[in-house]
Design a protein around this motif. Structure first.
Motif, mmCIF file in Angstrom:
data_model
loop_
_atom_site.group_PDB
_atom_site.id
_atom_site.type_symbol
_atom_site.label_atom_id
_atom_site.label_comp_id
_atom_site.label_asym_id
_atom_site.label_seq_id
_atom_site.Cartn_x
_atom_site.Cartn_y
_atom_site.Cartn_z
ATOM 1 N N ARG A 38 0.635 -1.208 -0.712
ATOM 2 C CA ARG A 38 -0.005 0.296 0.151
ATOM 3 C C ARG A 38 0.516 1.048 0.072
ATOM 4 N NH1 ARG A 38 -4.156 2.374 -1.731
ATOM 5 N NH2 ARG A 38 -5.358 3.979 0.147
ATOM 6 N N ARG A 39 1.849 0.864 0.584
ATOM 7 C CA ARG A 39 2.333 2.286 1.140
ATOM 8 C C ARG A 39 3.384 2.686 -0.185
ATOM 9 N NH1 ARG A 39 4.999 4.273 5.812
ATOM 10 N NH2 ARG A 39 6.312 5.726 4.286
ATOM 11 N N GLY A 40 3.881 1.422 -0.976
ATOM 12 C CA GLY A 40 4.289 1.653 -2.234
ATOM 13 C C GLY A 40 3.519 1.878 -3.530
ATOM 14 N N GLU A 41 2.633 1.459 -3.100
ATOM 15 C CA GLU A 41 1.048 2.165 -4.355
ATOM 16 C C GLU A 41 0.992 3.609 -3.808
ATOM 17 O OE1 GLU A 41 -1.993 -1.914 -4.371
ATOM 18 O OE2 GLU A 41 -1.802 0.211 -3.593
ATOM 19 N N ILE A 42 0.911 3.952 -2.979
ATOM 20 C CA ILE A 42 0.505 5.250 -2.306
ATOM 21 C C ILE A 42 1.762 6.378 -3.139
ATOM 22 C CG2 ILE A 42 -0.195 7.224 -0.980
ATOM 23 C CD1 ILE A 42 -1.520 5.422 0.238
ATOM 24 N N ALA A 43 3.169 5.708 -2.282
ATOM 25 C CA ALA A 43 4.785 6.864 -3.257
ATOM 26 C C ALA A 43 4.008 6.298 -4.673
ATOM 27 C CB ALA A 43 5.177 5.640 -2.573
ATOM 28 N N GLY A 44 3.414 5.698 -5.613
ATOM 29 C CA GLY A 44 3.599 5.619 -6.760
ATOM 30 C C GLY A 44 2.614 6.694 -7.647
ATOM 31 N N ALA A 45 1.805 7.026 -7.205
ATOM 32 C CA ALA A 45 0.996 7.476 -7.130
ATOM 33 C C ALA A 45 1.687 9.412 -6.955
ATOM 34 C CB ALA A 45 -0.168 7.776 -6.257
ATOM 35 N N ALA A 46 2.181 9.495 -6.576
ATOM 36 C CA ALA A 46 2.689 10.624 -6.064
ATOM 37 C C ALA A 46 3.569 10.985 -7.215
ATOM 38 C CB ALA A 46 3.258 10.808 -4.698
ATOM 39 N N LEU A 47 4.579 9.804 -7.056
ATOM 40 C CA LEU A 47 6.271 10.120 -8.633
ATOM 41 C C LEU A 47 5.182 10.371 -9.814
ATOM 42 C CD1 LEU A 47 8.111 6.868 -6.789
ATOM 43 C CD2 LEU A 47 8.215 9.349 -6.929
ATOM 44 N N ALA A 48 3.800 9.201 -10.289
ATOM 45 C CA ALA A 48 4.006 9.839 -11.341
ATOM 46 C C ALA A 48 3.320 10.563 -11.475
ATOM 47 C CB ALA A 48 2.327 8.630 -11.593
ATOM 48 N N TRP A 49 2.867 11.569 -10.723
ATOM 49 C CA TRP A 49 1.440 12.672 -10.501
ATOM 50 C C TRP A 49 2.652 13.606 -11.708
ATOM 51 C CZ3 TRP A 49 2.214 17.480 -7.282
ATOM 52 C CH2 TRP A 49 1.695 18.247 -7.538
ATOM 53 N N ASP A 50 2.109 14.818 -12.982
ATOM 54 C CA ASP A 50 2.749 15.360 -13.052
ATOM 55 C C ASP A 50 2.089 16.608 -12.787
ATOM 56 O OD1 ASP A 50 3.324 17.719 -15.004
ATOM 57 O OD2 ASP A 50 2.573 16.531 -17.191
ATOM 58 N N ARG A 51 2.771 17.012 -12.407
ATOM 59 C CA ARG A 51 2.750 18.548 -11.377
ATOM 60 C C ARG A 51 1.993 19.530 -11.957
ATOM 61 N NH1 ARG A 51 5.793 20.899 -6.593
ATOM 62 N NH2 ARG A 51 5.111 23.009 -5.967
ATOM 63 N N GLY A 52 2.375 19.666 -13.156
ATOM 64 C CA GLY A 52 2.523 20.901 -13.958
ATOM 65 C C GLY A 52 0.874 20.864 -14.808
ATOM 66 N N ASN A 53 -0.213 19.714 -15.038
ATOM 67 C CA ASN A 53 -0.947 19.822 -16.171
ATOM 68 C C ASN A 53 -1.774 18.792 -15.229
ATOM 69 O OD1 ASN A 53 0.546 20.667 -17.785
ATOM 70 N ND2 ASN A 53 1.487 19.027 -18.286
ATOM 71 N N VAL A 54 -2.019 18.093 -13.895
ATOM 72 C CA VAL A 54 -3.303 17.411 -13.985
ATOM 73 C C VAL A 54 -3.244 17.268 -12.206
ATOM 74 C CG1 VAL A 54 -2.781 14.724 -15.565
ATOM 75 C CG2 VAL A 54 -1.819 14.843 -13.315
ATOM 76 N N PRO A 55 -4.547 17.105 -11.797
ATOM 77 C CA PRO A 55 -4.662 17.857 -10.387
ATOM 78 C C PRO A 55 -4.188 16.760 -9.244
ATOM 79 C CG PRO A 55 -6.654 18.086 -11.404
ATOM 80 C CD PRO A 55 -5.604 17.091 -12.901
ATOM 81 N N VAL A 56 -3.964 16.626 -8.283
ATOM 82 C CA VAL A 56 -3.453 16.103 -7.010
ATOM 83 C C VAL A 56 -3.749 15.157 -7.125
ATOM 84 C CG1 VAL A 56 -3.341 15.646 -5.038
ATOM 85 C CG2 VAL A 56 -1.973 18.092 -5.843
ATOM 86 N N PRO A 57 -3.334 13.676 -7.717
ATOM 87 C CA PRO A 57 -3.846 12.107 -7.398
ATOM 88 C C PRO A 57 -4.787 12.291 -6.244
ATOM 89 C CG PRO A 57 -1.652 11.657 -7.469
ATOM 90 C CD PRO A 57 -1.589 13.710 -7.265
ATOM 91 N N THR A 58 -5.597 11.351 -6.578
ATOM 92 C CA THR A 58 -7.386 11.504 -5.466
ATOM 93 C C THR A 58 -6.265 9.601 -4.952
ATOM 94 O OG1 THR A 58 -8.739 12.203 -6.299
ATOM 95 C CG2 THR A 58 -9.697 10.176 -4.997
ATOM 96 N N ILE A 59 -6.115 9.451 -3.997
ATOM 97 C CA ILE A 59 -6.027 8.378 -3.583
ATOM 98 C C ILE A 59 -7.695 7.853 -2.884
ATOM 99 C CG2 ILE A 59 -5.089 7.105 -1.863
ATOM 100 C CD1 ILE A 59 -3.271 8.340 -3.889
ATOM 101 N N VAL A 60 -7.894 5.992 -3.289
ATOM 102 C CA VAL A 60 -9.132 5.307 -2.325
ATOM 103 C C VAL A 60 -8.750 5.191 -1.831
ATOM 104 C CG1 VAL A 60 -10.790 4.195 -2.349
ATOM 105 C CG2 VAL A 60 -9.618 5.378 -5.031
ATOM 106 N N TYR A 61 -8.966 5.810 -0.205
ATOM 107 C CA TYR A 61 -8.943 5.420 1.347
ATOM 108 C C TYR A 61 -9.280 4.024 2.078
ATOM 109 C CZ TYR A 61 -5.028 9.872 1.420
ATOM 110 O OH TYR A 61 -4.577 10.113 1.747
ATOM 111 N N THR A 62 -8.921 2.990 2.190
ATOM 112 C CA THR A 62 -9.560 2.305 2.244
ATOM 113 C C THR A 62 -10.511 2.123 4.381
ATOM 114 O OG1 THR A 62 -7.947 1.052 4.230
ATOM 115 C CG2 THR A 62 -7.257 1.036 1.793
#
Length: 306
Positions: A38-62
């Motif tokens: 889970r930690r890897g998935e959440i970190a991966g979402a941040a790493l994949a985020w294109d800061r200049g073009n798309v909204p901050v990724p939404t995390i579907v929390y458990t």
């Protein structure tokens, strides 16, 4: 010395694209394969985020993650009422963070923007010191999105979204505390030497992160590190309390992994603005070097730093 990255678990991306978070051996989730994934998935979402073009990724929390947020929110509420400074409490009430579910960073931004003009962006964990402070200068706060391990919901060995949001977002809903934070960020843009940057970061540590302040005769906390910690918020008043002293705050040796045994108290919000706020607003490399000389003359410089 304090840097925003010191407390965060290292993150690596493997050739197959999977992201791994390397937790310390003492971390409650170290041997929990599901938590590590889970930690890897959440970190991966941040790493994949294109800061200049798309909204901050939404995390579907458990449901479990929402339960951790809810538990900590409700446990901290009476402690805030008892120990937090009124500046923080009034800001917390204005911001009105949810207590029953983990807020998305976009929701935090939507609540903060009309109050003080601040917004939140995501980070996988470590953010380089100068990048973190440069963003503060633009009223942008880099935040993790993961939660502490559910086995110990009232403890975390590293800053999680509870620290970043309950601690800092409530603080940033105060125009006066937000202005001091912004000034620290803007200071970093003037500083060329690493020594000066470290001194500013240490003053930040003993104010915005672990600051205390009198409300009349009562000592209260306003620092995000204290107000997001179930344990530390109940212990801070028993620590060694010193007056605001920039040379001392900027050079004091301390351990980031333990409760802070020395804290610096402002006499009032105006006193904090006059001392720490004005320092952040005016400091340059020469002023920082002069403070270090003063600290050396007074015997404050440590032999080593943790």
């Amino acid at each position: 010395m304090f840097t925003e990255g010191q407390l965060y678990s290292p993150v690596t991306t493997h050739e197959d694209g999977t992201v791994e978070v390397h937790l310390a051996d003492t971390h409650p989730g170290r041997d929990d394969a599901q938590y590590l994934q889970r930690r890897g998935e959440i970190a991966g979402a941040a790493l994949a985020w294109d800061r200049g073009n798309v909204p901050v990724p939404t995390i579907v929390y458990t449901p479990q993650e929402h339960a951790v947020w809810s538990r900590v929110s409700h446990e901290l509420a009476p402690l805030h009422a008892r120990f937090a400074h009124r500046e923080y409490l009034e800001a917390k009430e204005r911001l009105g963070l949810p207590t029953g579910h983990v807020p998305q960073l976009a929701e935090v931004s939507e609540r903060l923007l009309p109050l003080t003009g601040w917004s939140y962006v995501c980070a996988p964990g470590l953010v380089p010191l100068r990048d973190f402070y440069a963003d503060l200068g633009g009223r942008t706060f880099n935040s993790t999105q993961y939660l502490r391990h559910g086995a110990e919901p009232l403890y975390t060995p590293e800053p999680d979204i509870i620290h970043e949001v309950i601690g800092h977002a409530n603080q940033l809903a105060s125009p006066r505390l937000a202005a001091i934070t912004e000034a620290a960020g803007r200071a970093s843009l003037r500083l060329e030497t690493d020594e000066a940057m470290k001194l500013v970061a240490d003053v930040f540590w003993f104010s915005i992160e672990f600051g205390v302040m009198y409300d009349g005769d009562d000592l209260k906390a306003y620092g995000a590190g204290i107000l997001s910690s179930y344990g530390e918020i109940q212990e801070f008043a028993d620590m060694e309390i010193r007056d605001l002293d920039l040379a001392d705050m900027g050079t004091l040796n301390y351990d980031i992994t333990a409760y802070q045994p020395v804290l610096f108290a402002a006499r009032s919000m105006t006193h904090l603005e006059d001392v720490v706020g004005d320092f952040f607003a005016t400091v340059d490399d020469d002023a920082a070097a002069a403070l270090r000389v003063e600290a050396g003359r007074r015997g404050l410089l440590p032999l080593a730093r943790h």
